[in-house]
Design an enzyme around this catalytic site. Structure first.
Site, PDB file in Angstrom:
ATOM      1  N   ASP A 180       0.864  -1.175   0.000  1.00  0.00           N
ATOM      2  CA  ASP A 180       0.000   0.000   0.000  1.00  0.00           C
ATOM      3  C   ASP A 180       0.899   1.224   0.000  1.00  0.00           C
ATOM      4  OD1 ASP A 180      -1.660   2.146   0.547  1.00  0.00           O
ATOM      5  OD2 ASP A 180      -2.746   1.146   2.163  1.00  0.00           O
ATOM      6  N   LYS A 217      -3.791  15.513  -7.808  1.00  0.00           N
ATOM      7  CA  LYS A 217      -3.026  15.460  -9.052  1.00  0.00           C
ATOM      8  C   LYS A 217      -2.347  16.787  -9.352  1.00  0.00           C
ATOM      9  CE  LYS A 217      -3.805  11.198 -10.244  1.00  0.00           C
ATOM     10  NZ  LYS A 217      -2.707  10.203 -10.090  1.00  0.00           N
ATOM     11  N   TYR A 264      -9.462  14.420  -6.018  1.00  0.00           N
ATOM     12  CA  TYR A 264      -8.612  13.864  -7.065  1.00  0.00           C
ATOM     13  C   TYR A 264      -7.858  14.970  -7.798  1.00  0.00           C
ATOM     14  CZ  TYR A 264      -7.366  11.244 -11.298  1.00  0.00           C
ATOM     15  OH  TYR A 264      -6.690  10.656 -12.340  1.00  0.00           O
ATOM     16  N   ALA A 304      -7.220  18.018  -6.746  1.00  0.00           N
ATOM     17  CA  ALA A 304      -6.274  18.668  -5.840  1.00  0.00           C
ATOM     18  C   ALA A 304      -5.009  17.837  -5.695  1.00  0.00           C
ATOM     19  CB  ALA A 304      -6.926  18.886  -4.476  1.00  0.00           C
TER      20      ALA A 304
END
Length: 279
Positions: A72, A167, A163, A165
Site C-alpha cells: 500500500d 493530481k 482527485y 487537488a
C-alpha cells in the site's frame, strides 16, 4: 515479493530497473509491459495479491523480467519494502513511476471528510512515500521519476475535488524537486493523463466511500491503455518535465492559461448539458 533475476532483454533500458506503482492493472500494467519490453527489469506493485499475481504471471509468460511486491503506497514502511524488493532482486533502481491512486465520483458538498482524505492521501502520499524511499538509490544513478497526474489537474473538474487537488499537487511537487535537486541529475517529470479506456472492474469512490463505476466517457475521446503507456515511455526516454496527453488536454492547458474565464464557462456549461459525464 516474488520472482528472481533473469537475463535482461536487449533494448534501450537494458540493465535498468523500474518500479511502477499500481501496476497490477490498467495503465500501470501496460506501462510495465512497455518498459520491460524495452529491456528494463520491472518491479510490479499493487494492493490485491491475486490480481498482482495474475499480472506477474502474464508478463513473465511473455518473457519479460519482473518481480512483484504487494504494498500500500500510502504506508511508508510498505514503500520501503517495495524499494527493497528492487534492490534485493536486481541490485539497483533507475526509474520510478508513481501511478497508483484512487479517484472519485462525488461533489465536495456531499463528501464525507474521511473519503476526501482517502482520495487525497492516495494521490499525494501515494507518490511522496515511494519517492522518499527510492530517492537515495535514484540519486546514485541520476535516475528518473515520473508522477502520473491527470488533465483534470490543469483546470479542475466538478465531482473530482480531492482527485484534482491531489493530481495538481504532483505537478508543483515535481517543479519544487527540480529546483531543490537541480544539480543531482535526477529527472522529475509529470504526465497528465487524458481519458483512457479502463478495465471493466475499474471503480472510484462515491461520497460515502463506496466503490462505484467511473463516470461515462465517450469512447471516441479515449486512448487505449497501450497508447498511454507508450507515451509514458517516450516521456521517460526523453526525460521531459511535462507531457500532456491528448489534444483535449493540450486545449484545456491553453485555455486555462490564456482564457481562464472561458475555460470555466465551458466546464459549467458541460455540467448542465452533460451531467452523466460527471455523475
Amino acid at each position: 515479493m516474488s520472482g528472481k533475476y533473469s537475463a535482461l532483454r536487449p533494448g534501450p533500458l537494458a540493465g535498468q530497473v523500474a518500479i511502477i506503482t499500481g501496476s497490477e492493472s490498467g495503465i500501470g500494467r501496460e506501462t510495465a509491459r512497455v518498459l520491460a519490453g524495452q529491456g528494463a527489469a520491472v518491479v510490479l506493485n499493487g494492493r490485491c495479491p491475486e490480481r498482482l499475481a495474475r499480472t506477474h504471471e502474464l508478463l513473465a509468460a511473455e518473457g519479460l523480467t519482473v518481480v512483484s511486491c504487494v504494498a500500500d503506497v500510502t504506508d511508508y514502511a510498505a514503500c520501503q519494502r517495495l524499494v527493497e524488493a528492487a534492490i534485493s532482486s536486481f541490485g539497483r533502481l533507475d526509474i520510478l513511476v508513481t501511478n497508483a491512486s484512487i479517484s472519485q465520483r462525488a461533489y465536495f458538498l456531499d463528501m464525507q471528510p474521511e473519503v476526501f482524505r482517502q482520495v487525497l492521501d492516495s494521490n499525494v502520499y501515494g507518490s511522496v512515500f515511494p519517492l522518499k524511499a527510492a530517492l537515495p538509490h535514484l540519486l546514485a544513478v541520476r535516475g528518473s521519476v515520473t508522477f502520473i497526474s491527470s488533465i483534470s489537474a490543469l483546470n479542475g473538474m466538478p465531482s473530482g475535488s480531492a482527485y484534482c487537488a491531489g493530481k495538481a499537487a504532483l505537478a508543483n511537487l515535481a517543479h519544487t524537486l527540480r529546483l531543490e535537486l537541480a544539480e543531482s541529475g535526477v529527472h522529475f517529470g509529470v504526465v497528465h493523463i487524458g481519458f483512457t479506456q479502463n478495465d471493466p472492474e475499474k471503480r472510484v469512490l462515491d461520497a460515502s466511500g463506496q466503490p462505484v463505476p467511473i463516470a461515462h466517457r465517450p469512447p471516441r475521446w479515449q486512448k487505449t491503455q497501450a497508447e498511454v503507456a507508450t507515451i509514458i515511455w517516450q516521456h521517460i526516454r526523453r526525460r521531459r518535465q511535462r507531457t500532456v496527453i491528448s489534444a483535449l488536454g493540450r486545449l484545456i492547458l491553453l485555455v486555462h492559461t490564456l482564457l481562464p474565464r472561458l475555460g470555466d464557462w465551458v466546464v459549467l456549461t458541460s455540467v448542465r448539458r452533460l451531467r452523466k459525464f460527471y455523475e
